[in-house]
Design a protein around this motif. Structure first.
Motif, PDB file in Angstrom:
ATOM      1  N   VAL A 153      52.392  30.266 -76.119  1.00  0.00           N
ATOM      2  CA  VAL A 153      51.634  31.505 -76.245  1.00  0.00           C
ATOM      3  C   VAL A 153      50.161  31.129 -76.349  1.00  0.00           C
ATOM      4  N   VAL A 154      49.380  31.528 -75.346  1.00  0.00           N
ATOM      5  CA  VAL A 154      47.975  31.137 -75.270  1.00  0.00           C
ATOM      6  C   VAL A 154      47.095  32.342 -75.605  1.00  0.00           C
ATOM      7  N   THR A 155      46.336  32.236 -76.707  1.00  0.00           N
ATOM      8  CA  THR A 155      45.420  33.301 -77.112  1.00  0.00           C
ATOM      9  C   THR A 155      43.978  32.796 -77.229  1.00  0.00           C
ATOM     10  N   LYS A 156      43.791  31.488 -77.020  1.00  0.00           N
ATOM     11  CA  LYS A 156      42.450  30.884 -77.026  1.00  0.00           C
ATOM     12  C   LYS A 156      42.304  30.037 -75.771  1.00  0.00           C
ATOM     13  N   ASP A 157      41.072  29.918 -75.276  1.00  0.00           N
ATOM     14  CA  ASP A 157      40.818  29.186 -74.037  1.00  0.00           C
ATOM     15  C   ASP A 157      41.286  27.738 -74.126  1.00  0.00           C
ATOM     16  N   ILE A 158      41.821  27.248 -73.018  1.00  0.00           N
ATOM     17  CA  ILE A 158      42.218  25.844 -72.867  1.00  0.00           C
ATOM     18  C   ILE A 158      41.214  25.216 -71.895  1.00  0.00           C
ATOM     19  N   PRO A 159      40.543  24.121 -72.280  1.00  0.00           N
ATOM     20  CA  PRO A 159      39.547  23.501 -71.396  1.00  0.00           C
ATOM     21  C   PRO A 159      40.172  22.835 -70.162  1.00  0.00           C
ATOM     22  N   ASP A 160      39.306  22.367 -69.262  1.00  0.00           N
ATOM     23  CA  ASP A 160      39.740  21.625 -68.071  1.00  0.00           C
ATOM     24  C   ASP A 160      40.501  20.361 -68.469  1.00  0.00           C
ATOM     25  N   TYR A 161      41.459  19.979 -67.638  1.00  0.00           N
ATOM     26  CA  TYR A 161      42.185  18.708 -67.740  1.00  0.00           C
ATOM     27  C   TYR A 161      42.849  18.496 -69.101  1.00  0.00           C
ATOM     28  N   CYS A 162      43.532  19.536 -69.585  1.00  0.00           N
ATOM     29  CA  CYS A 162      44.234  19.449 -70.869  1.00  0.00           C
ATOM     30  C   CYS A 162      45.694  19.857 -70.699  1.00  0.00           C
ATOM     31  N   ILE A 163      46.528  19.391 -71.616  1.00  0.00           N
ATOM     32  CA  ILE A 163      47.913  19.842 -71.717  1.00  0.00           C
ATOM     33  C   ILE A 163      48.037  20.535 -73.063  1.00  0.00           C
ATOM     34  N   ALA A 164      48.527  21.780 -73.038  1.00  0.00           N
ATOM     35  CA  ALA A 164      48.682  22.555 -74.269  1.00  0.00           C
ATOM     36  C   ALA A 164      50.110  23.068 -74.365  1.00  0.00           C
ATOM     37  N   VAL A 165      50.657  23.067 -75.580  1.00  0.00           N
ATOM     38  CA  VAL A 165      52.019  23.553 -75.815  1.00  0.00           C
ATOM     39  C   VAL A 165      52.071  24.285 -77.149  1.00  0.00           C
ATOM     40  N   GLY A 166      53.094  25.125 -77.316  1.00  0.00           N
ATOM     41  CA  GLY A 166      53.365  25.745 -78.603  1.00  0.00           C
ATOM     42  C   GLY A 166      52.976  27.201 -78.689  1.00  0.00           C
ATOM     43  N   PRO A 168      51.089  29.310 -81.681  1.00  0.00           N
ATOM     44  CA  PRO A 168      50.101  29.385 -80.618  1.00  0.00           C
ATOM     45  C   PRO A 168      49.892  28.020 -79.946  1.00  0.00           C
ATOM     46  N   ALA A 169      49.451  28.057 -78.694  1.00  0.00           N
ATOM     47  CA  ALA A 169      49.282  26.817 -77.922  1.00  0.00           C
ATOM     48  C   ALA A 169      48.179  25.949 -78.518  1.00  0.00           C
ATOM     49  N   LYS A 170      48.488  24.655 -78.587  1.00  0.00           N
ATOM     50  CA  LYS A 170      47.514  23.663 -79.057  1.00  0.00           C
ATOM     51  C   LYS A 170      47.455  22.524 -78.037  1.00  0.00           C
ATOM     52  N   ILE A 171      46.281  21.943 -77.894  1.00  0.00           N
ATOM     53  CA  ILE A 171      46.091  20.836 -76.954  1.00  0.00           C
ATOM     54  C   ILE A 171      46.758  19.593 -77.528  1.00  0.00           C
ATOM     55  N   ILE A 172      47.595  18.924 -76.701  1.00  0.00           N
ATOM     56  CA  ILE A 172      48.248  17.682 -77.150  1.00  0.00           C
ATOM     57  C   ILE A 172      47.810  16.471 -76.333  1.00  0.00           C
ATOM     58  N   LYS A 173      47.290  16.716 -75.118  1.00  0.00           N
ATOM     59  CA  LYS A 173      46.788  15.620 -74.281  1.00  0.00           C
ATOM     60  C   LYS A 173      45.595  16.118 -73.473  1.00  0.00           C
ATOM     61  N   ARG A 174      44.748  15.148 -73.104  1.00  0.00           N
ATOM     62  CA  ARG A 174      43.604  15.444 -72.257  1.00  0.00           C
ATOM     63  C   ARG A 174      43.408  14.252 -71.323  1.00  0.00           C
ATOM     64  N   TYR A 175      42.951  14.541 -70.115  1.00  0.00           N
ATOM     65  CA  TYR A 175      42.754  13.453 -69.157  1.00  0.00           C
ATOM     66  C   TYR A 175      41.451  12.727 -69.459  1.00  0.00           C
ATOM     67  N   SER A 176      41.532  11.391 -69.559  1.00  0.00           N
ATOM     68  CA  SER A 176      40.352  10.557 -69.753  1.00  0.00           C
ATOM     69  C   SER A 176      39.940   9.980 -68.410  1.00  0.00           C
ATOM     70  N   PHE A 177      38.770  10.395 -67.915  1.00  0.00           N
ATOM     71  CA  PHE A 177      38.284   9.848 -66.652  1.00  0.00           C
ATOM     72  C   PHE A 177      37.872   8.389 -66.825  1.00  0.00           C
ATOM     73  N   GLU A 178      37.448   8.046 -68.038  1.00  0.00           N
ATOM     74  CA  GLU A 178      37.063   6.662 -68.318  1.00  0.00           C
ATOM     75  C   GLU A 178      38.267   5.725 -68.206  1.00  0.00           C
ATOM     76  N   LYS A 179      39.405   6.132 -68.780  1.00  0.00           N
ATOM     77  CA  LYS A 179      40.607   5.279 -68.773  1.00  0.00           C
ATOM     78  C   LYS A 179      41.585   5.638 -67.663  1.00  0.00           C
ATOM     79  N   GLN A 180      41.263   6.700 -66.898  1.00  0.00           N
ATOM     80  CA  GLN A 180      42.116   7.125 -65.776  1.00  0.00           C
ATOM     81  C   GLN A 180      43.559   7.383 -66.216  1.00  0.00           C
TER      82      GLN A 180
END
Length: 193
Positions: A153-166, A168-180
């Motif tokens: 259930v998403v009630t707040k914005d999720i940024p680019d390149y993120c994984i959100a679950v739950g 309410p939805a919470k971010i659990i992973k984000r893509y690191s361009f530095e570490k690819q």
């Protein structure tokens, strides 16, 4: 199926605000205010969809826009009263609900069904995103190439390149361009070392 789409394409092009080539909306349950719905090219909307761009909160320029190469699964319910934009190449699973509004509930002396519709924030689902099965998005936007896990259930914005679950939805992973790589994060989206 190709013949079916060729026959319905001219009819849909007249009915909707825009209806792109090679697009289809299969056996829908309900379409409200189709002139306010703009569908790009090569869009597929599964069976039993309810699509609406109905200005119930007073916005005359109400608009639901679905970008090119987007797939929306069966039993989708997308209800716009001001602005919902689904950008190109978005993958939306079955039984997803997306809205930029909700029922009013502030007056406890009146049944909720008798209270006015309340306008929430505009919704933008950015290109390349993946929305899992049974997700509810209400007055929030989803970032580019982000993933929302099933039953969230998403009630707040999720940024680019993120994984959100739950819920309410919470971010659990984000893509690191530095570490690819996709790396674990805290609930605010900060990398966990």
């Amino acid at each position: 199926m190709i013949y079916y789409n060729l026959v319905l394409y001219p009819l849909n092009k007249l009915k909707f605000g825009a209806f792109g080539y090679r697009s289809s909306v299969k056996n829908f349950i309900r379409i409200e205010k189709p002139k306010n719905i703009f569908i790009g090219k090569n869009v597929s909307v599964g069976k039993y969809a309810w699509l609406a761009a109905n200005p119930l909160t007073g916005y005359d320029n109400c608009k639901l826009e679905i970008g090119d190469n987007t797939y929306i699964g069966n039993s989708a319910h997308i209800y716009c009263t001001k602005s919902i934009i689904i950008e190109k190449s978005v993958l939306i699973a079955d039984r997803v609900y997306i809205s930029d509004n909700q029922h009013g509930y502030k007056d406890i002396r009146r049944p909720i069904i008798e209270q006015p519709i309340v306008q929430l924030s505009d919704v933008v689902i950015k290109e390349g995103s993946w929305i899992g099965e049974n997700v509810c998005i209400s007055g929030a936007s989803i970032g580019k190439n982000s993933i929302v896990g099933a039953n969230s259930v998403v009630t707040k914005d999720i940024p680019d390149y993120c994984i959100a679950v739950g819920a309410p939805a919470k971010i659990i992973k984000r893509y690191s361009f530095e570490k690819q790589a996709w790396l674990k994060t805290d609930a605010k989206g900060n990398f966990i070392e």
